[in-house]
Enzyme design. Sequence first.
Site, PDB file in Angstrom:
ATOM      1  N   SER A  15       0.832  -1.214   0.000  1.00 16.88           N
ATOM      2  CA  SER A  15       0.000   0.000   0.000  1.00 16.88           C
ATOM      3  C   SER A  15       0.863   1.260   0.000  1.00 16.88           C
ATOM      4  O   SER A  15       1.854   1.364   0.719  1.00 16.88           O
ATOM      5  CB  SER A  15      -0.898   0.014   1.245  1.00 16.88           C
ATOM      6  OG  SER A  15      -1.531   1.273   1.328  1.00 16.88           O
ATOM      7  N   SER A  17      -0.531   4.137   0.803  1.00 17.65           N
ATOM      8  CA  SER A  17      -1.251   5.113   1.629  1.00 17.65           C
ATOM      9  C   SER A  17      -0.390   5.745   2.722  1.00 17.65           C
ATOM     10  O   SER A  17      -0.479   6.964   2.935  1.00 17.65           O
ATOM     11  CB  SER A  17      -2.510   4.479   2.229  1.00 17.65           C
ATOM     12  OG  SER A  17      -3.430   4.223   1.193  1.00 17.65           O
ATOM     13  N   LYS A  66     -14.294  -2.995   2.028  1.00 16.63           N
ATOM     14  CA  LYS A  66     -15.125  -1.790   1.916  1.00 16.63           C
ATOM     15  C   LYS A  66     -16.591  -2.042   2.316  1.00 16.63           C
ATOM     16  O   LYS A  66     -17.255  -1.142   2.808  1.00 16.63           O
ATOM     17  CB  LYS A  66     -15.046  -1.217   0.498  1.00 16.63           C
ATOM     18  CG  LYS A  66     -13.666  -0.642   0.170  1.00 16.63           C
ATOM     19  CD  LYS A  66     -13.638  -0.022  -1.218  1.00 16.63           C
ATOM     20  CE  LYS A  66     -12.219   0.415  -1.565  1.00 16.63           C
ATOM     21  NZ  LYS A  66     -12.141   1.053  -2.887  1.00 16.63           N
ATOM     22  N   ASP A 102     -13.802   7.626  -3.580  1.00 20.55           N
ATOM     23  CA  ASP A 102     -13.271   7.119  -4.852  1.00 20.55           C
ATOM     24  C   ASP A 102     -13.821   7.910  -6.049  1.00 20.55           C
ATOM     25  O   ASP A 102     -13.070   8.276  -6.953  1.00 20.55           O
ATOM     26  CB  ASP A 102     -13.607   5.628  -5.017  1.00 20.55           C
ATOM     27  CG  ASP A 102     -12.698   4.741  -4.165  1.00 20.55           C
ATOM     28  OD1 ASP A 102     -11.616   5.197  -3.774  1.00 20.55           O
ATOM     29  OD2 ASP A 102     -13.092   3.585  -3.905  1.00 20.55           O
ATOM     30  N   ALA A 128     -19.038  -2.916 -13.362  1.00 22.88           N
ATOM     31  CA  ALA A 128     -20.200  -2.473 -12.587  1.00 22.88           C
ATOM     32  C   ALA A 128     -20.053  -2.902 -11.138  1.00 22.88           C
ATOM     33  O   ALA A 128     -21.032  -3.195 -10.461  1.00 22.88           O
ATOM     34  CB  ALA A 128     -21.482  -3.037 -13.201  1.00 22.88           C
ATOM     35  N   GLY A 129     -18.804  -2.936 -10.657  1.00 16.31           N
ATOM     36  CA  GLY A 129     -18.545  -3.280  -9.261  1.00 16.31           C
ATOM     37  C   GLY A 129     -18.571  -2.034  -8.390  1.00 16.31           C
ATOM     38  O   GLY A 129     -19.121  -0.986  -8.769  1.00 16.31           O
ATOM     39  N   GLY A 130     -17.957  -2.140  -7.220  1.00 15.84           N
ATOM     40  CA  GLY A 130     -17.992  -1.048  -6.240  1.00 15.84           C
ATOM     41  C   GLY A 130     -17.406   0.252  -6.770  1.00 15.84           C
ATOM     42  O   GLY A 130     -17.973   1.328  -6.564  1.00 15.84           O
ATOM     43  N   ALA A 131     -16.268   0.158  -7.467  1.00 19.35           N
ATOM     44  CA  ALA A 131     -15.610   1.381  -7.943  1.00 19.35           C
ATOM     45  C   ALA A 131     -16.484   2.086  -8.973  1.00 19.35           C
ATOM     46  O   ALA A 131     -16.655   3.313  -8.931  1.00 19.35           O
ATOM     47  CB  ALA A 131     -14.248   1.053  -8.531  1.00 19.35           C
TER      48      ALA A 131
END
Length: 273
Positions: A15, A17, A66, A102, A128-131
């Site tokens: 990551s 982040s 998430k 996002d 067509a997912g979460g993002a």
Amino acid sequence: MKDLYAVIGKPIAHSKSPQIHLSFARSCGQNIDYTKIEGVVGDFAGQVDALRRAGGRGLNITAPFKLDAYAYASQLSERAQFAGAVNAMRFERGVVEGENFDGVGLVRDIVVNLGVPLAGARVLVLGAGGAARGTLPYFLAERPASLVVVNRTIDKARALAAQFATRGPIAAADYDALGGAPFDIVINATSASMTHELPPIPASAFQGCRLAYELAYGKGLTPFLARAREGQVHRLVDGVGMLVEQAAEAFTWWRGVRPETADVIKAITVPIE
Ligand code: NDP
């Protein structure tokens, strides 16, 4: 004692982040600690409880947690509700606020950093997912000429088009139907690049396209970007700017001060060759 923040995911070792948030903190004169937590599937709540007991003030959440974060939050922003997922949390006086940055991060990267207007553009989103779900209402808010969503499982694309139909010109389509109408911007919001796969998009779907944007980041020339290059797209971009912009939104929300992002994006960009 420094205020404590963290990112949780699985895997988390790579990551970016901590590097991003600690750079923001340095440039904004904020004295914080930021750490990585290797998530344990099935024990998300226990791990977040432990962070809060240790004085944690906020958390970034990445795959696959998430939805767990969405369930854990006691208050959900409109953005989190649109996305059906939480990618940032803030802990204050026993309240757990859930947010999702996002969509706003992606739009900001395209419009502000890359200077490509979404207004009036014909936009194609793969996945067509979460993002994708978290992003579509923010694309529509920019008033594109059209927004088409394609997905391997077409019913999911249809459900998203129906969910956001009142917000603008959105439609669902099959991969098979691509290649006829031109698009100005094509966005890969599938997870196909994580396994080095190519969503079934024909090179002809890129005719006249000005920008091919891959949400995955740090992977160089993914199969999607290679296909876009084959379709004569000159501007190939990955999701590093989106990553940094959503982080900047979270940092601003936590600390009340907005960091500059350009140098941080530059520092962690992997060239697409
Ligand atoms: P999800 O698991 O929620 O959705 C995955 C989507 O990809 C589904 O629509 C799925 O289709 C589709 N898909 C998977 N494999 C293929 C394939 N081989 N061919 C065609 N379609 C495929 O993932 P997310 O929405 O959370 O994430 C999507 C991508 O966005 C990931 O690469 C992730 O790393 C990236 N991302 C980047 C961020 C950033 O800051 N840059 C932030 C968030 C995400 P189906 O429904 O048919 O299964």
